[in-house]
Design an enzyme around this catalytic site. Structure first.
Site, PDB file in Angstrom:
ATOM      1  N   HIS A 213       0.845  -1.207   0.000  1.00 15.55           N
ATOM      2  CA  HIS A 213       0.000   0.000   0.000  1.00 15.55           C
ATOM      3  C   HIS A 213       0.876   1.250   0.000  1.00 15.55           C
ATOM      4  CE1 HIS A 213      -3.020  -2.673   2.362  1.00 15.55           C
ATOM      5  NE2 HIS A 213      -3.502  -2.529   1.139  1.00 15.55           N
TER       6      HIS A 213
ATOM      7  N   LYS B 110     -15.200  -8.486   4.320  1.00 16.53           N
ATOM      8  CA  LYS B 110     -14.068  -8.799   5.201  1.00 16.53           C
ATOM      9  C   LYS B 110     -14.361  -8.404   6.633  1.00 16.53           C
ATOM     10  CE  LYS B 110     -10.399  -7.862   1.804  1.00 16.53           C
ATOM     11  NZ  LYS B 110      -9.370  -6.855   1.487  1.00 16.53           N
TER      12      LYS B 110
ATOM     13  N   ARG C  10      -1.714  -6.494  -7.886  1.00 15.67           N
ATOM     14  CA  ARG C  10      -0.611  -7.430  -7.646  1.00 15.67           C
ATOM     15  C   ARG C  10      -0.657  -8.598  -8.623  1.00 15.67           C
ATOM     16  NH1 ARG C  10      -2.302  -8.344  -1.533  1.00 15.67           N
ATOM     17  NH2 ARG C  10      -4.209  -8.476  -2.737  1.00 15.67           N
TER      18      ARG C  10
ATOM     19  N   SER D 174      -2.568  -7.735   3.576  1.00 18.13           N
ATOM     20  CA  SER D 174      -2.867  -7.474   4.986  1.00 18.13           C
ATOM     21  C   SER D 174      -3.197  -8.775   5.709  1.00 18.13           C
ATOM     22  CB  SER D 174      -4.052  -6.516   5.115  1.00 18.13           C
ATOM     23  OG  SER D 174      -3.750  -5.289   4.523  1.00 18.13           O
TER      24      SER D 174
END
Ligand code: PNS
Length: 171
Positions: free
Chosen positions: A17, A41, A90, A128
């Site tokens: 990030h 999430k 990514r 994360s």
């Protein structure tokens, strides 16, 4: 002045990030990092904690604003008077998910444009959720998250674990 919103759950912010924020800040006059709720999430860090960690990690960058927002991203864009969403990519898996969100946001508001930035190869494996797993089981998160927040993350994860074994309170 051209600003872009970099939205995410940032639970917590990673070096991936930070790389996007740093590079984005060189392209736009201002990067607005927005901590938003991802309904898919379950978070570990409170929204305020996430904002504080991002503030600490980005303190060396001048043209960054860190905020939290509850609601639709397109409404935040209107409020901040910009139509640009910046997102890091990514992998191909990211692309499928991000493309879907980009198309949805553009469907909701035709003015909205999502720009994708390829992440640095050094951080393309960092997420994360992986950071949380590594820290939870005692692995080192050095190099995965900004160095000045390593202790904060480890402390939070260890504090949450303390006193609880297999869902039962330890004596
Ligand atoms: O870091 P994440 O979890 O991939 O970020 C996803 C996020 C928070 C940017 C996304 O869930 C979002 O935009 N939430 C706000 C609600 C919204 O606008 N949803 C419509 C787009 S599908």
């Amino acid at each position: 002045m051209k600003s872009a919103i970099y939205p995410g759950s940032f639970d917590p912010i990673t070096n991936g990030h930070l790389d996007v924020i740093e590079r984005g800040a060189r392209i736009f006059d201002k990067i607005i990092v927005a901590v938003l709720i991802n309904v898919e999430k379950k978070g570990l860090f409170d929204i305020e904690e996430r904002v504080e960690l991002i503030k600490k990690a980005t303190q060396g960058i001048g043209n960054v604003e860190i905020i939290s927002f509850e609601g639709l991203l397109i409404d935040l864009l209107k409020q901040k008077e910009t139509n640009i969403i910046l997102k890091g990519l990514r992998t191909v898996m990211d692309f499928e998910y991000e493309l879907q969100m980009a198309l949805m946001n553009n469907k909701l508001d035709k003015e909205v444009e999502t720009l994708f930035m390829a992440t640095a190869t050094e951080t393309s494996f960092v997420s994360s959720s992986a950071v949380k797993q590594v820290a939870k089981f005692g692995g080192s998160i050095e190099g995965l998250v900004p160095s000045n927040i390593v202790d904060d993350i480890e402390r939070k994860i260890n504090r949450d674990d303390r006193g609880v074994v297999n869902g039962q309170t330890r004596n």
